[in-house]
Motif scaffolding. Structure first.
Motif, PDB file in Angstrom:
ATOM      1  N   PHE A  47       0.828  -1.201   0.000  1.00 51.18           N
ATOM      2  CA  PHE A  47       0.000   0.000   0.000  1.00 51.18           C
ATOM      3  C   PHE A  47       0.867   1.256   0.000  1.00 51.18           C
ATOM      4  O   PHE A  47       0.585   2.214  -0.728  1.00 51.18           O
ATOM      5  CB  PHE A  47      -0.954   0.039   1.205  1.00 51.18           C
ATOM      6  CG  PHE A  47      -1.604   1.379   1.339  1.00 51.18           C
ATOM      7  CD1 PHE A  47      -2.621   1.754   0.475  1.00 51.18           C
ATOM      8  CD2 PHE A  47      -1.163   2.286   2.287  1.00 51.18           C
ATOM      9  CE1 PHE A  47      -3.193   3.021   0.555  1.00 51.18           C
ATOM     10  CE2 PHE A  47      -1.726   3.544   2.371  1.00 51.18           C
ATOM     11  CZ  PHE A  47      -2.745   3.919   1.511  1.00 51.18           C
ATOM     12  N   ALA A  48       1.918   1.274   0.812  1.00 53.33           N
ATOM     13  CA  ALA A  48       2.801   2.450   0.875  1.00 53.33           C
ATOM     14  C   ALA A  48       3.373   2.770  -0.500  1.00 53.33           C
ATOM     15  O   ALA A  48       3.424   3.938  -0.913  1.00 53.33           O
ATOM     16  CB  ALA A  48       3.925   2.213   1.885  1.00 53.33           C
ATOM     17  N   VAL A  49       3.787   1.746  -1.228  1.00 46.54           N
ATOM     18  CA  VAL A  49       4.331   1.955  -2.582  1.00 46.54           C
ATOM     19  C   VAL A  49       3.253   2.507  -3.505  1.00 46.54           C
ATOM     20  O   VAL A  49       3.487   3.473  -4.251  1.00 46.54           O
ATOM     21  CB  VAL A  49       4.940   0.637  -3.132  1.00 46.54           C
ATOM     22  CG1 VAL A  49       5.174   0.716  -4.627  1.00 46.54           C
ATOM     23  CG2 VAL A  49       6.235   0.321  -2.391  1.00 46.54           C
ATOM     24  N   LEU A  50       2.060   1.923  -3.476  1.00 43.98           N
ATOM     25  CA  LEU A  50       0.981   2.408  -4.340  1.00 43.98           C
ATOM     26  C   LEU A  50       0.606   3.851  -4.008  1.00 43.98           C
ATOM     27  O   LEU A  50       0.410   4.673  -4.911  1.00 43.98           O
ATOM     28  CB  LEU A  50      -0.248   1.503  -4.211  1.00 43.98           C
ATOM     29  CG  LEU A  50      -0.093   0.078  -4.734  1.00 43.98           C
ATOM     30  CD1 LEU A  50      -1.330  -0.738  -4.383  1.00 43.98           C
ATOM     31  CD2 LEU A  50       0.159   0.070  -6.228  1.00 43.98           C
ATOM     32  N   ASP A  55       1.126   9.694  -5.718  1.00 43.65           N
ATOM     33  CA  ASP A  55       1.582  11.077  -5.549  1.00 43.65           C
ATOM     34  C   ASP A  55       2.670  11.466  -6.548  1.00 43.65           C
ATOM     35  O   ASP A  55       2.688  12.584  -7.042  1.00 43.65           O
ATOM     36  CB  ASP A  55       2.146  11.288  -4.140  1.00 43.65           C
ATOM     37  CG  ASP A  55       1.105  11.114  -3.060  1.00 43.65           C
ATOM     38  OD1 ASP A  55      -0.100  11.200  -3.358  1.00 43.65           O
ATOM     39  OD2 ASP A  55       1.511  10.876  -1.902  1.00 43.65           O
ATOM     40  N   GLU A  56       3.590  10.549  -6.805  1.00 40.15           N
ATOM     41  CA  GLU A  56       4.789  10.862  -7.592  1.00 40.15           C
ATOM     42  C   GLU A  56       4.635  10.569  -9.081  1.00 40.15           C
ATOM     43  O   GLU A  56       5.461  11.007  -9.865  1.00 40.15           O
ATOM     44  CB  GLU A  56       5.987  10.069  -7.049  1.00 40.15           C
ATOM     45  CG  GLU A  56       6.336  10.367  -5.614  1.00 40.15           C
ATOM     46  CD  GLU A  56       6.901  11.751  -5.421  1.00 40.15           C
ATOM     47  OE1 GLU A  56       7.544  12.285  -6.350  1.00 40.15           O
ATOM     48  OE2 GLU A  56       6.700  12.306  -4.327  1.00 40.15           O
ATOM     49  N   VAL A  57       3.674   9.799  -9.480  1.00 42.47           N
ATOM     50  CA  VAL A  57       3.388   9.381 -10.854  1.00 42.47           C
ATOM     51  C   VAL A  57       4.454   8.427 -11.387  1.00 42.47           C
ATOM     52  O   VAL A  57       4.174   7.276 -11.645  1.00 42.47           O
ATOM     53  CB  VAL A  57       3.167  10.574 -11.810  1.00 42.47           C
ATOM     54  CG1 VAL A  57       2.851  10.094 -13.209  1.00 42.47           C
ATOM     55  CG2 VAL A  57       2.071  11.494 -11.288  1.00 42.47           C
ATOM     56  N   LYS A  58       5.692   8.879 -11.575  1.00 42.44           N
ATOM     57  CA  LYS A  58       6.777   8.022 -12.080  1.00 42.44           C
ATOM     58  C   LYS A  58       8.035   8.381 -11.297  1.00 42.44           C
ATOM     59  O   LYS A  58       8.373   9.547 -11.172  1.00 42.44           O
ATOM     60  CB  LYS A  58       6.982   8.275 -13.572  1.00 42.44           C
ATOM     61  CG  LYS A  58       7.937   7.318 -14.226  1.00 42.44           C
ATOM     62  CD  LYS A  58       8.083   7.626 -15.709  1.00 42.44           C
ATOM     63  CE  LYS A  58       7.712   6.404 -16.497  1.00 42.44           C
ATOM     64  NZ  LYS A  58       7.931   6.600 -17.938  1.00 42.44           N
ATOM     65  N   GLY A 108      -3.658   0.018 -11.543  1.00 39.01           N
ATOM     66  CA  GLY A 108      -3.009   0.475 -10.320  1.00 39.01           C
ATOM     67  C   GLY A 108      -3.539   1.821  -9.857  1.00 39.01           C
ATOM     68  O   GLY A 108      -3.710   2.048  -8.652  1.00 39.01           O
ATOM     69  N   VAL A 109      -3.802   2.717 -10.801  1.00 37.10           N
ATOM     70  CA  VAL A 109      -4.368   4.028 -10.450  1.00 37.10           C
ATOM     71  C   VAL A 109      -5.731   3.841  -9.798  1.00 37.10           C
ATOM     72  O   VAL A 109      -6.023   4.431  -8.747  1.00 37.10           O
ATOM     73  CB  VAL A 109      -4.465   4.943 -11.693  1.00 37.10           C
ATOM     74  CG1 VAL A 109      -5.270   6.196 -11.388  1.00 37.10           C
ATOM     75  CG2 VAL A 109      -3.076   5.301 -12.214  1.00 37.10           C
ATOM     76  N   THR A 113      -6.456   4.598  -5.828  1.00 32.52           N
ATOM     77  CA  THR A 113      -7.466   5.598  -5.467  1.00 32.52           C
ATOM     78  C   THR A 113      -8.430   5.038  -4.435  1.00 32.52           C
ATOM     79  O   THR A 113      -8.712   5.672  -3.413  1.00 32.52           O
ATOM     80  CB  THR A 113      -8.219   6.080  -6.728  1.00 32.52           C
ATOM     81  OG1 THR A 113      -7.261   6.661  -7.623  1.00 32.52           O
ATOM     82  CG2 THR A 113      -9.284   7.088  -6.390  1.00 32.52           C
ATOM     83  N   ASP A 114      -8.923   3.830  -4.685  1.00 35.40           N
ATOM     84  CA  ASP A 114      -9.822   3.181  -3.724  1.00 35.40           C
ATOM     85  C   ASP A 114      -9.086   2.854  -2.418  1.00 35.40           C
ATOM     86  O   ASP A 114      -9.642   3.018  -1.327  1.00 35.40           O
ATOM     87  CB  ASP A 114     -10.402   1.897  -4.310  1.00 35.40           C
ATOM     88  CG  ASP A 114     -11.394   2.152  -5.439  1.00 35.40           C
ATOM     89  OD1 ASP A 114     -11.886   3.299  -5.556  1.00 35.40           O
ATOM     90  OD2 ASP A 114     -11.670   1.211  -6.197  1.00 35.40           O
ATOM     91  N   ALA A 115      -7.841   2.398  -2.537  1.00 32.31           N
ATOM     92  CA  ALA A 115      -7.071   1.997  -1.356  1.00 32.31           C
ATOM     93  C   ALA A 115      -6.793   3.187  -0.443  1.00 32.31           C
ATOM     94  O   ALA A 115      -6.830   3.046   0.787  1.00 32.31           O
ATOM     95  CB  ALA A 115      -5.762   1.330  -1.776  1.00 32.31           C
TER      96      ALA A 115
END
Length: 145
Positions: A47-50, A55-58, A108-109, A113-115
């Motif tokens: 979750f932290a990575v997602l 926030d960072e996009v890439k 993943g987006v 968003t849901d997460a």
């Protein structure tokens, strides 16, 4: 030579239940139980990575690991598992071919968003017995640690 009985009489009594590490571990266990119940499809590190990729996009895999507080090997493992789930993708950097850049897939987006919404509920449930002022104070104190 000092034996255990002598040591116990010379020092303040040690109560495990009063120790900061013990209390932090119990609080973390409670939070993880709530997290696992509310978000069973991913781990807190995933979750932290997602959330950070949202926030960072890439971002480079190396920088991603630093931002979420994980070492390089752990970050690689987490990214690999998220890639297998179809939530992240990697590509060589345009400026440095040794560097991998990680980003969210379309799936993943949507998942992130849901997460993130669920994570807000998890945090609220974790601190549900505290007043808003106590939550603010707790977060400030944890930052100091």
């Amino acid at each position: 030579m000092t034996n255990l009985a002598e040591l116990q009489t010379q020092t303040a009594p040690y109560q495990l239940e009063d120790q900061v590490g013990f209390k932090l571990r119990l609080a973390n266990q409670r939070h993880l139980e709530i997290f696992n119940r509310r978000m069973p499809d991913i781990t807190p590190t995933q979750f932290a990575v997602l959330a950070k990729l949202r926030d960072e996009v890439k971002i480079s895999q190396n920088q991603l690991g630093r931002l979420v507080g994980m070492d390089a090997a752990t970050t690689k493992g987490v990214v690999d598992r998220l890639r297998k789930k179809g939530l992240v993708q990697s590509s060589p950097s345009a400026t440095d071919m040794r560097r991998l850049e990680i980003s969210l897939t379309d799936a993943g987006v949507a998942f992130a968003t849901d997460a993130v919404e669920t994570a807000l509920d998890i945090s609220a449930e974790t601190v549900g017995n505290l007043t808003p002022r106590e939550v603010e104070r707790l977060l400030t104190l944890l930052d100091k640690l």
